[in-house]
Design a protein around this motif. Structure first.
Motif, PDB file in Angstrom:
ATOM      1  N   GLU A  31      53.717  44.143  39.094  1.00 17.50           N
ATOM      2  CA  GLU A  31      53.075  43.434  37.987  1.00 17.50           C
ATOM      3  C   GLU A  31      52.821  44.399  36.828  1.00 17.50           C
ATOM      4  N   LYS A  32      53.047  43.923  35.626  1.00 17.04           N
ATOM      5  CA  LYS A  32      52.744  44.711  34.438  1.00 17.04           C
ATOM      6  C   LYS A  32      52.323  43.758  33.330  1.00 17.04           C
ATOM      7  N   GLY A  33      51.706  44.323  32.284  1.00  9.31           N
ATOM      8  CA  GLY A  33      51.282  43.497  31.162  1.00  9.31           C
ATOM      9  C   GLY A  33      50.279  42.444  31.589  1.00  9.31           C
ATOM     10  N   VAL A  34      50.505  41.219  31.159  1.00 13.87           N
ATOM     11  CA  VAL A  34      49.593  40.112  31.461  1.00 13.87           C
ATOM     12  C   VAL A  34      49.423  39.922  32.964  1.00 13.87           C
ATOM     13  N   ASP A  35      50.512  40.032  33.712  1.00 13.61           N
ATOM     14  CA  ASP A  35      50.432  39.834  35.163  1.00 13.61           C
ATOM     15  C   ASP A  35      49.603  40.928  35.829  1.00 13.61           C
ATOM     16  N   LEU A  36      49.691  42.147  35.309  1.00 13.61           N
ATOM     17  CA  LEU A  36      48.829  43.212  35.821  1.00 13.61           C
ATOM     18  C   LEU A  36      47.374  42.896  35.501  1.00 13.61           C
ATOM     19  N   GLY A  37      47.121  42.308  34.322  1.00 13.01           N
ATOM     20  CA  GLY A  37      45.767  41.889  33.989  1.00 13.01           C
ATOM     21  C   GLY A  37      45.218  40.875  34.973  1.00 13.01           C
ATOM     22  N   VAL A  38      46.063  39.930  35.410  1.00  9.88           N
ATOM     23  CA  VAL A  38      45.627  38.942  36.399  1.00  9.88           C
ATOM     24  C   VAL A  38      45.285  39.628  37.717  1.00  9.88           C
ATOM     25  N   LEU A  39      46.112  40.587  38.134  1.00  7.79           N
ATOM     26  CA  LEU A  39      45.830  41.328  39.368  1.00  7.79           C
ATOM     27  C   LEU A  39      44.523  42.096  39.249  1.00  7.79           C
ATOM     28  N   ARG A  40      44.301  42.757  38.121  1.00  2.00           N
ATOM     29  CA  ARG A  40      43.096  43.571  37.986  1.00  2.00           C
ATOM     30  C   ARG A  40      41.838  42.701  37.860  1.00  2.00           C
ATOM     31  N   VAL A  41      41.981  41.484  37.367  1.00  2.00           N
ATOM     32  CA  VAL A  41      40.860  40.545  37.403  1.00  2.00           C
ATOM     33  C   VAL A  41      40.500  40.243  38.849  1.00  2.00           C
ATOM     34  N   GLN A  42      41.504  39.989  39.678  1.00  2.00           N
ATOM     35  CA  GLN A  42      41.242  39.695  41.085  1.00  2.00           C
ATOM     36  C   GLN A  42      40.599  40.892  41.778  1.00  2.00           C
ATOM     37  N   GLU A  43      41.038  42.105  41.441  1.00  2.00           N
ATOM     38  CA  GLU A  43      40.425  43.293  42.019  1.00  2.00           C
ATOM     39  C   GLU A  43      38.969  43.425  41.578  1.00  2.00           C
ATOM     40  N   SER A  44      38.699  43.126  40.311  1.00  2.00           N
ATOM     41  CA  SER A  44      37.320  43.203  39.813  1.00  2.00           C
ATOM     42  C   SER A  44      36.430  42.185  40.505  1.00  2.00           C
ATOM     43  N   LEU A  45      36.922  40.965  40.661  1.00  2.64           N
ATOM     44  CA  LEU A  45      36.131  39.931  41.328  1.00  2.64           C
ATOM     45  C   LEU A  45      35.865  40.304  42.782  1.00  2.64           C
ATOM     46  N   SER A  46      36.848  40.926  43.420  1.00  2.00           N
ATOM     47  CA  SER A  46      36.661  41.368  44.801  1.00  2.00           C
ATOM     48  C   SER A  46      35.599  42.461  44.878  1.00  2.00           C
ATOM     49  N   ALA A  47      35.620  43.396  43.907  1.00  2.00           N
ATOM     50  CA  ALA A  47      34.615  44.459  43.875  1.00  2.00           C
ATOM     51  C   ALA A  47      33.221  43.888  43.655  1.00  2.00           C
ATOM     52  N   ARG A  48      33.120  42.918  42.747  1.00  2.00           N
ATOM     53  CA  ARG A  48      31.815  42.321  42.451  1.00  2.00           C
ATOM     54  C   ARG A  48      31.278  41.561  43.667  1.00  2.00           C
ATOM     55  N   LYS A  49      32.149  40.931  44.419  1.00  2.00           N
ATOM     56  CA  LYS A  49      31.709  40.188  45.604  1.00  2.00           C
ATOM     57  C   LYS A  49      31.078  41.137  46.627  1.00  2.00           C
TER      58      LYS A  49
END
Length: 814
Positions: free
Chosen positions: A83-101
């Motif tokens: 994943e790169k660009g926008v798709d990498l952004g989607v992945l990193r959102v999921q990683e952030s949400l997982s960290a916050r959980k």
């Protein structure tokens, strides 16, 4: 604070402090009812947060805590996937949400894009839409209503990354604007101005500010917060929680060891009030609301905390009594905001369980869907489920279900055809290279996907009505709304050279169970043609089908264009592709963007016919190289010794190969022989961060941290007559136009005298850089060390990058 109250009561009454898990959850929730303070932490990227501090605030001080990352990290590297660009952004959102959980915190973003490394604040703010990003930050403050805001970076201390300092400068402005009723007044139809009490900088040791002997001194104008290893009352290990949270940023190769020692965080007050000396081990002035409503509410909660050993029925009655009393509290009062929390506690104390399960992972608008509502309501709770509303099933409306026991309620019907396929709300409107363009701040700040389907439920307890929502899940993930058929191009880019024709393919995927008659055509801009114009077929249910088109250009103009497709069915026309983020450390997400293929109409010459590519980790440059050469062979590193390299005109090593595959040095002797015999070996950039060698390359040189981030920086030719700049394509200034994200990265600063620098780039205040493209003649062949970001430019369709790479590949050809 409520936690201190509970501890004091336990000690005074000699209560056993060993809670069962359910008791601990309930006691913590009761304590949190008394706490109305909130802390908002802010940084520039998803991995800028201080995980240990966030964990401590949320788990020890029980403060509602959130992290605001201005960007989604789209411009970073991806160490685990493609994943790169926008798709990498989607992945990193999921990683952030997982960290916050893991931490028990919340996550917010803004419309700013991570456009790549930026050296200065000025460079950053020149690209971000400062007013719009400020509006998002102000919206976040007014929505979250924090007591204190903590910035990871200083507005006054320059940082090695311009995004970092820019985030601190913007939050400093937003701190005042959020309280100003004349600022962003359009937000006041749904939100009210909010004055945060403190803005603090979380001083970190690497800044070198007030840093003596490697430690930040707790000077008088600093606040400090001591974070213990564990919490003796709750039995939590803050170091373990923080490390687990940090390790969710795997796409950025972030990792953290568990700390087994106490630590101290330091803070400098930037704006607002000083923390009173009477308040120990906190960074904010706690809420001091003491009106009659707050006094009564706190007393009621204190009584519940003391009665922690009450049975389930008594606790439910006590919570119901609080809810009845809360009816007299004005809706705009801060206590009224606690109503949902009290209702949730009442249901938990009564042992009520409500879950909505989808029987299928994918739902298609207009098609039959099946849902099972699993209800468990203990008879002794005296609670009843009185109504169920399924707003997404056609004609369902509200159904009455007088129910006070366990039951599985089966719901089925047609999914509304007005529901759109799953897609991130922050991508709902086209933006530019540096900013998203959401319809509203909520769409970008709250990180929704637009199709979170929920069932509305109503319960009653002794005349008290409780409304709750439950998400529709399949295997623990939100149900996915999909179009009836999707399609995917076989590559991201196609290069049409000298009006040649090129075959492209489109893979169709049916998401419905029945056979579907469809018509498929490409959507083409002027100058591009496709044969056939349209393909008609029946695609079997839940199957795939591959279609082929011949693409050609009637234009002689050098240009980059985009083509799409249309799939016409009896229910409508669809132009969407399917993408999924599937990794074990994050929740799975599937979304449906518009399917596009970049087409580069490019006159380019190349004499190299057969090229080998030895890829680094998750390296996708090979797809672009296939557009240049007639025969491209991908060679796994472990197979290098089995291949006769002499048969290749050029061999290209993937990006960061010395970082990801340090065993590549074991094949240096083979590479030496290949170059001596007339081959061209091209090494791409490597980083100094995770390098196990002092020097990289077949003929060693040292890489640095220096980058050239200005894509319009002037490039000059140190030897204009050099073959690599003239054959088989003439390279001029126009070939360095329209570059994306950066020019070069991790540029060598020194190299052996037998290397010849080819290009010179002006790098702002850092001066000129000559290490962009280094060439060494050895025997009959050539060795090239390339720091130019060609790996970004080729997939983006930058014409000049293709010509330059073609010359590099053709260097040894006669």
């Amino acid at each position: 604070m409520a936690l201190e109250f509970l501890t004091q009561q336990a000690q005074a009454q000699h209560l056993d402090q060993t809670f069962s898990y359910k008791e601990q959850v309930m006691m913590r929730a009761l304590c949190m009812l008394k706490i109305s303070d909130r802390v908002l932490y802010i940084g520039a990227h998803p991995d800028d947060e201080n995980n240990k501090l966030l964990t401590f605030l949320a788990q020890h001080q029980l403060v509602d805590t959130a992290y605001l990352s201005l960007t989604r990290g789209e411009g970073g590297q991806n160490f685990i996937g493609t994943e790169k660009g926008v798709d990498l952004g989607v992945l990193r959102v999921q990683e952030s949400l997982s960290a916050r959980k893991i931490e028990g915190t919340r996550q917010f973003f803004t419309r700013a894009k991570d456009f790549g490394f930026a050296k200065t604040v000025d460079e950053t703010l020149a690209r971000w839409d400062e007013n719009a990003v400020l509006a998002d930050i102000v919206w976040t403050i007014r929505y979250f209503r924090p007591t204190a805001i903590v910035t990871r970076f200083s507005p006054d201390v320059p940082d090695l990354h311009g995004h970092h300092q820019a985030s601190a400068i913007l939050i400093t402005k937003a701190f005042d604007l959020a309280a100003d009723p004349t600022a962003y007044s359009e937000q006041l139809t749904e939100l009210a101005p909010w004055q945060t009490r403190q803005l603090l900088w979380n001083v970190y040791q690497d800044s070198g500010v007030k840093d003596i002997g490697g430690e930040v001194l707790p000077l008088p104008d600093y606040l400090s917060l001591e974070i213990p290893v564990t919490d003796s009352f709750w039995g939590l290990h803050y170091g373990e929680i923080a490390a687990e949270s940090r390790n969710r940023h795997r796409s950025q190769a972030m990792g953290s060891l568990v700390q087994h020692h106490p630590s101290i965080e330091y803070f400098e007050l930037l704006k607002g009030e000083l923390v009173g000396s009477e308040t120990a081990n906190t960074i904010f002035t706690q809420s001091s609301l003491q009106d009659s409503y707050a006094i009564v509410f706190n007393r009621l909660v204190d009584e519940l905390i003391v009665k922690r050993e009450s049975n389930r029925t008594e606790l439910t009655l006590e919570l119901a009594a609080i809810l009845f009393w809360m009816k007299i509290v004005p809706e705009d009062h801060i206590i009224h905001q606690k109503r949902a929390e009290v209702e949730r506690l009442l249901l938990d104390s009564a042992g009520v369980s409500l879950e909505v399960q989808a029987l299928e992972e994918l739902w298609v608008p207009g098609k039959e869907v099946n849902v099972v509502l699993h209800v468990h309501i203990p008879v002794e709770s005296n609670l009843e489920l009185t109504a169920v509303n399924v707003p997404f099933i056609q004609g369902t409306g509200q159904m009455d279900y007088p129910l006070s026991a366990s039951k599985a309620i089966h719901l089925s019907g047609q999914l509304l055809d007005t529901i759109s396929p799953s897609f991130p709300t922050w991508l709902s409107s086209d933006g530019d290279a540096h900013n998203y363009a959401p319809i509203s701040p909520a769409d970008v700040v709250l990180t929704g996907y637009g199709t979170e389907l929920e069932v509305d439920l109503k319960l009653e307890f002794a005349g008290l009505s409780i409304a709750v929502k439950r998400p529709v899940l399949h295997a623990g993930n939100p149900v996915v709304v999909a179009p009836p058929v999707t399609a995917t191009f076989d590559s991201e880019i196609v290069v049409l050279s000298d009006a040649a024709k090129r075959s492209i393919s489109l893979e169709l995927q049916s998401t419905v169970s029945e056979s579907l008659p469809i018509s498929v055509r490409l959507t083409l801009p002027d100058g591009l043609n496709a044969f056939p114009k349209e393909i008609n077929l029946n695609i079997a249910g839940n199957s795939t089908e591959r279609l082929y088109f011949e693409l050609s250009s009637s234009s002689q103009q050098e240009q980059i264009q985009e083509i799409g497709f249309e799939i016409e069915t009896i229910t409508g026309v669809y132009a969407l592709t399917s993408k999924s983020i599937v990794y074990p450390h994050v929740d799975k997400i599937t979304y449906f963007p518009k399917g596009l293929l970049r087409v580069l109409n490019l006159p380019v010459n190349i004499t190299a016919q057969k090229v080998a590519y030895i890829s680094g980790m998750n390296d996708e440059l090979a797809g672009s190289l296939r557009q240049l050469v007639g025969q491209l062979e991908i060679i796994p590193i472990e197979k290098i010794g089995e291949v006769d390299l002499v048969t290749f005109d050029a061999v290209v090593l993937g990006i960061r190969i010395y970082n990801t595959h340090p065993l590549i040095t074991g094949f240096h002797q083979l590479f030496h022989q290949y170059v001596e015999q007339g081959g061209v070996l091209i090494t791409q950039y490597n980083t100094p961060y995770d390098l196990h060698l002092k020097e990289v390359g077949l003929y060693p040189l040292a890489v640095s941290q220096e980058r050239m981030t200005d894509t319009e920086s002037h490039i000059s030719f140190l030897n204009p007559a050099h073959r690599i700049l003239n054959y088989p394509n003439a390279i001029g200034q126009h070939n360095f136009q329209n570059w994306v994200q950066d020019r070069a990265l991790f540029i060598p600063q020194k190299w052996p005298a037998d290397f010849e620098p080819i290009l010179r780039g002006h790098n702002g205040e850092s001066g000129d850089e000559d290490g962009l493209l280094l060439l060494r003649k050895q025997g009959k062949g050539y060795y090239i060390y390339n720091s130019l970001s060609l790996f970004r430019q080729l997939p983006a369709g930058v014409a000049g990058a293709y010509r330059l790479f073609a010359n590099m590949l053709s260097l040894a050809s006669n």
